[in-house]
Design an enzyme around this catalytic site. Structure first.
Site, mmCIF file in Angstrom:
data_model
loop_
_atom_site.group_PDB
_atom_site.id
_atom_site.type_symbol
_atom_site.label_atom_id
_atom_site.label_comp_id
_atom_site.label_asym_id
_atom_site.label_seq_id
_atom_site.Cartn_x
_atom_site.Cartn_y
_atom_site.Cartn_z
ATOM 1 N N GLY A 5 0.836 -1.188 0.000
ATOM 2 C CA GLY A 5 0.000 0.000 0.000
ATOM 3 C C GLY A 5 0.873 1.240 0.000
ATOM 4 O O GLY A 5 2.023 1.205 0.454
ATOM 5 N N GLN A 19 2.954 9.851 1.359
ATOM 6 C CA GLN A 19 4.205 9.097 1.447
ATOM 7 C C GLN A 19 5.136 9.368 0.269
ATOM 8 O O GLN A 19 6.290 8.955 0.289
ATOM 9 C CB GLN A 19 3.936 7.600 1.561
ATOM 10 C CG GLN A 19 3.312 7.212 2.879
ATOM 11 C CD GLN A 19 3.121 5.719 2.940
ATOM 12 O OE1 GLN A 19 2.140 5.189 2.425
ATOM 13 N NE2 GLN A 19 4.074 5.041 3.558
ATOM 14 N N CYS A 50 5.579 -0.063 7.737
ATOM 15 C CA CYS A 50 5.236 1.089 6.910
ATOM 16 C C CYS A 50 6.456 1.494 6.108
ATOM 17 O O CYS A 50 7.568 1.555 6.657
ATOM 18 C CB CYS A 50 4.775 2.240 7.812
ATOM 19 S SG CYS A 50 4.299 3.729 6.912
ATOM 20 N N LEU A 51 6.248 1.781 4.823
ATOM 21 C CA LEU A 51 7.368 2.183 3.973
ATOM 22 C C LEU A 51 8.047 3.457 4.472
ATOM 23 O O LEU A 51 9.215 3.673 4.204
ATOM 24 C CB LEU A 51 6.887 2.380 2.527
ATOM 25 C CG LEU A 51 6.402 1.112 1.815
ATOM 26 C CD1 LEU A 51 5.833 1.460 0.450
ATOM 27 C CD2 LEU A 51 7.507 0.081 1.698
ATOM 28 N N HIS A 79 -4.919 1.152 7.037
ATOM 29 C CA HIS A 79 -3.589 1.751 7.236
ATOM 30 C C HIS A 79 -3.410 2.930 6.269
ATOM 31 O O HIS A 79 -2.968 4.009 6.666
ATOM 32 C CB HIS A 79 -2.520 0.676 7.014
ATOM 33 C CG HIS A 79 -1.117 1.147 7.196
ATOM 34 N ND1 HIS A 79 -0.315 0.690 8.223
ATOM 35 C CD2 HIS A 79 -0.352 2.013 6.488
ATOM 36 C CE1 HIS A 79 0.881 1.271 8.120
ATOM 37 N NE2 HIS A 79 0.880 2.063 7.073
ATOM 38 N N GLU A 80 -3.768 2.721 4.992
ATOM 39 C CA GLU A 80 -3.602 3.782 3.996
ATOM 40 C C GLU A 80 -4.562 4.943 4.230
ATOM 41 O O GLU A 80 -4.176 6.101 4.093
ATOM 42 C CB GLU A 80 -3.763 3.220 2.580
ATOM 43 C CG GLU A 80 -2.736 2.171 2.201
ATOM 44 C CD GLU A 80 -1.299 2.530 2.540
ATOM 45 O OE1 GLU A 80 -0.903 3.707 2.423
ATOM 46 O OE2 GLU A 80 -0.549 1.614 2.932
ATOM 47 N N HIS A 99 -3.209 7.216 6.774
ATOM 48 C CA HIS A 99 -2.185 8.133 6.235
ATOM 49 C C HIS A 99 -2.814 9.401 5.672
ATOM 50 O O HIS A 99 -2.247 10.485 5.813
ATOM 51 C CB HIS A 99 -1.396 7.451 5.106
ATOM 52 C CG HIS A 99 -0.198 6.702 5.545
ATOM 53 N ND1 HIS A 99 0.861 7.284 6.204
ATOM 54 C CD2 HIS A 99 0.136 5.393 5.394
ATOM 55 C CE1 HIS A 99 1.786 6.376 6.450
ATOM 56 N NE2 HIS A 99 1.372 5.214 5.974
#
Length: 161
Positions: A46, A51, A90-91, A132-133, A136
């Site tokens: 994701g 991000q 998380c990235l 999660h996304e 963000h």
């Protein structure tokens, strides 16, 4: 398409409420395509627009199942059920993992790249990735929801965003 650099914490864009998408045009299509390519290149499941430094309510999710890529534009969670606790990463936080409790089912009202409204229902890992996304897009980081941090060696074989 372009592979865009992932914004790392503590960049302030990661903790701000993103702007709603108002224009469903070629620029948005290019953004979505670039986000997908960037997510795949980073080995994620994701990616949210903040991000990659973009202040818009746009995210992509692809957990590698039969659902394919899900694009979320101006998403709103309208229903949740159940509870599931699992490991997330998380990235924007490389090498950091933690147990997070989230609803195991989610129903989301969102728009597609042409601006059409649609409903998406998801369970399990897909529901987790979508939530999660969406977090963000509202400046909420998974680290604010961690019950217990996990060592990277404990995560072997688990998926992370």
């Amino acid at each position: 398409m372009a592979i865009l650099p992932i914004v790392m914490h503590p960049n302030t864009i990661l903790e701000k409420e993103c702007e709603r998408v108002l224009h469903f045009d070629k620029k948005l299509k290019k953004l979505l395509d670039n986000m997908y390519d960037s997510m795949v290149a980073a080995d994620g499941v994701g990616l949210a627009a903040p991000q990659i430094g973009v202040d818009l309510q746009v995210a992509v999710v692809d957990i590698g199942d039969d659902n394919g890529t899900i694009e979320l534009i101006n998403p709103e969670i309208v229903e949740t059920k159940g509870e599931d606790t699992d490991v997330e990463g998380c990235l924007s936080f490389p090498g950091l993992y933690g147990e997070v409790s989230r609803p195991s089912y989610v129903k989301v009202k969102t728009q597609d790249r042409k601006g059409r409204m649609l409903m998406i229902e998801a369970e399990g890992f897909m529901a987790r990735a979508i939530q999660h996304e969406i977090d963000h897009l509202h400046g909420i980081l998974f680290t604010t929801k961690v019950i217990r941090y996990i060592e990277e060696v404990e995560v072997e074989g688990d998926e992370s965003e």
